[in-house]
Design a protein around this motif. Structure first.
Motif, PDB file in Angstrom:
ATOM      1  N   TYR A  33      69.045 -29.082  -9.446  1.00 36.93           N
ATOM      2  CA  TYR A  33      69.419 -30.473  -9.231  1.00 36.93           C
ATOM      3  C   TYR A  33      70.277 -30.611  -7.981  1.00 36.93           C
ATOM      4  O   TYR A  33      70.861 -29.654  -7.495  1.00 36.93           O
ATOM      5  N   SER A  34      70.313 -31.822  -7.492  1.00 35.50           N
ATOM      6  CA  SER A  34      71.207 -32.190  -6.405  1.00 35.50           C
ATOM      7  C   SER A  34      71.898 -33.482  -6.786  1.00 35.50           C
ATOM      8  O   SER A  34      71.231 -34.436  -7.195  1.00 35.50           O
ATOM      9  N   SER A  35      73.221 -33.483  -6.692  1.00 38.90           N
ATOM     10  CA  SER A  35      73.965 -34.667  -7.102  1.00 38.90           C
ATOM     11  C   SER A  35      75.244 -34.784  -6.294  1.00 38.90           C
ATOM     12  O   SER A  35      75.905 -33.791  -6.029  1.00 38.90           O
ATOM     13  N   PHE A  37      64.019 -38.400 -12.806  1.00 39.44           N
ATOM     14  CA  PHE A  37      63.189 -37.391 -13.441  1.00 39.44           C
ATOM     15  C   PHE A  37      62.633 -36.416 -12.412  1.00 39.44           C
ATOM     16  O   PHE A  37      62.304 -36.801 -11.284  1.00 39.44           O
ATOM     17  N   GLY A  38      62.477 -35.158 -12.831  1.00 39.86           N
ATOM     18  CA  GLY A  38      61.692 -34.223 -12.050  1.00 39.86           C
ATOM     19  C   GLY A  38      60.220 -34.523 -12.227  1.00 39.86           C
ATOM     20  O   GLY A  38      59.834 -35.418 -12.992  1.00 39.86           O
ATOM     21  N   SER A  39      59.391 -33.766 -11.525  1.00 41.33           N
ATOM     22  CA  SER A  39      57.946 -34.031 -11.562  1.00 41.33           C
ATOM     23  C   SER A  39      57.271 -33.418 -12.776  1.00 41.33           C
ATOM     24  O   SER A  39      56.087 -33.654 -13.000  1.00 41.33           O
ATOM     25  N   GLY A  40      58.001 -32.637 -13.554  1.00 41.56           N
ATOM     26  CA  GLY A  40      57.472 -32.136 -14.803  1.00 41.56           C
ATOM     27  C   GLY A  40      56.913 -30.728 -14.715  1.00 41.56           C
ATOM     28  O   GLY A  40      56.441 -30.286 -13.660  1.00 41.56           O
ATOM     29  N   THR A  41      56.973 -30.016 -15.834  1.00 45.23           N
ATOM     30  CA  THR A  41      56.354 -28.695 -15.989  1.00 45.23           C
ATOM     31  C   THR A  41      55.488 -28.727 -17.235  1.00 45.23           C
ATOM     32  O   THR A  41      55.980 -29.057 -18.315  1.00 45.23           O
ATOM     33  N   THR A  66      64.526 -30.856  -8.948  1.00 40.21           N
ATOM     34  CA  THR A  66      63.347 -30.074  -8.565  1.00 40.21           C
ATOM     35  C   THR A  66      62.968 -29.154  -9.708  1.00 40.21           C
ATOM     36  O   THR A  66      63.765 -28.309 -10.125  1.00 40.21           O
ATOM     37  N   GLN A  67      61.764 -29.350 -10.217  1.00 39.82           N
ATOM     38  CA  GLN A  67      61.249 -28.428 -11.218  1.00 39.82           C
ATOM     39  C   GLN A  67      60.358 -27.451 -10.482  1.00 39.82           C
ATOM     40  O   GLN A  67      59.372 -27.841  -9.855  1.00 39.82           O
ATOM     41  N   LEU A  68      60.712 -26.207 -10.566  1.00 44.50           N
ATOM     42  CA  LEU A  68      60.147 -25.200  -9.669  1.00 44.50           C
ATOM     43  C   LEU A  68      58.715 -24.811 -10.017  1.00 44.50           C
ATOM     44  O   LEU A  68      58.021 -24.244  -9.174  1.00 44.50           O
ATOM     45  N   ASP A  69      58.278 -25.075 -11.214  1.00 45.80           N
ATOM     46  CA  ASP A  69      56.930 -24.708 -11.646  1.00 45.80           C
ATOM     47  C   ASP A  69      56.226 -25.931 -12.219  1.00 45.80           C
ATOM     48  O   ASP A  69      56.759 -26.583 -13.109  1.00 45.80           O
ATOM     49  N   SER A  70      55.035 -26.218 -11.724  1.00 47.37           N
ATOM     50  CA  SER A  70      54.288 -27.342 -12.286  1.00 47.37           C
ATOM     51  C   SER A  70      53.576 -26.935 -13.580  1.00 47.37           C
ATOM     52  O   SER A  70      53.342 -27.783 -14.441  1.00 47.37           O
ATOM     53  N   HIS A  71      53.221 -25.650 -13.695  1.00 51.03           N
ATOM     54  CA  HIS A  71      52.565 -25.133 -14.890  1.00 51.03           C
ATOM     55  C   HIS A  71      53.189 -23.794 -15.265  1.00 51.03           C
ATOM     56  O   HIS A  71      53.456 -22.966 -14.383  1.00 51.03           O
TER      57      HIS A  71
END
Lengths: 114, 118
Positions: free
Chosen positions: A25-27, A104-108, A5-10
């Motif tokens: 992360y979760s693993s 991959f996370g959704s990106g920042t 989880t990337q907490l900020d998109s921008h």
């Protein structure tokens, strides 16, 4: 199962100020963690990786990240942003056992203001 | 070559057409991956090759997607009867590592093939 989880998109910072891009992360198993950067019209490039050695990892271009197991975090930092740092950043996890795939996370998207 | 090369860089297809996307990995790299990146999202795993063997194809979204790497170098991702939801950037990555080391080794990515299905 693993996830990121990337907490900020921008994130927007001024040139010369610190950068913080957050990742949780979760693993199910002991993970390897990576940060990749994607500049416009360029391929993804590895910034740094954690693979169970030192918890503070140094990467290219002055970036570093700290693996905190208790917080399940792997935040990316840089003391002073440069205009050339503007790009999309991805936090990535892989499990030491299991399928040979990175998650991959959704990106920042990092913007650097002059 | 110097890096991972993908072609075409851009492809526009009409719904129902078949498309083929090519990946030329770094010379000597054993492992090859395909990822799908939808707009505004992170890449999602499609399939993995070790040399010519397709060891993991669990990420392929449907039987319309097919990948091959017959000689252990160049790979082709084929999408049959394309649908609008197939519109995405398709990324290829290669690595010198294999086996369990693939989980910690660096992946080298191409610039991707952007597919638009009308």
């Amino acid at each position: 199962a693993q996830s990121v989880t990337q907490l900020d998109s921008h994130v927007s910072v001024s040139e010369g100020t610190p950068v913080l891009l957050r990742c949780n992360y979760s693993s199910s198993y002991s993970p390897s963690l990576f940060w990749y950067v994607q500049h416009p019209n360029k391929g993804l490039q590895l910034l740094l990786k954690y693979t169970s050695a030192a918890t503070l990892v140094k990467g290219i271009n002055g970036f570093e990240a700290e693996f905190k197991k208790s917080e399940t975090s792997f935040h990316l930092t840089k003391p002073s942003a440069h205009m050339s740092d503007a790009a999309e950043y991805f936090c990535v996890v892989s499990e030491r056992t299991g399928r040979r795939a990175l998650t991959f996370g959704s990106g920042t998207r990092l913007q650097v203001q002059p | 070559g110097a890096g991972v090369s993908q072609s075409p860089r851009y492809k526009v297809a009409k719904r129902g057409q078949d498309v083929a996307l090519r990946c030329d990995p770094i010379s000597g790299h054993v492992s090859l991956f395909w990822y799908q990146q939808a707009l505004g999202q992170g890449p999602e795993f499609l399939t993995y090759f070790q040399n010519e063997a397709q060891l993991d194809k669990s990420g392929l979204p449907s039987d319309r997607f097919f990948a091959e790497r017959p000689e252990g170098s160049v790979s082709t991702l084929k999408i049959q009867r394309t649908q609008q939801e197939d519109s995405a950037v398709y990324l290829c990555a290669s690595s010198a590592t294999s086996g369990s080391s693939i989980l910690t080794g660096e992946l080298f990515f191409g610039e991707g093939s952007r597919l638009t299905v009308l």
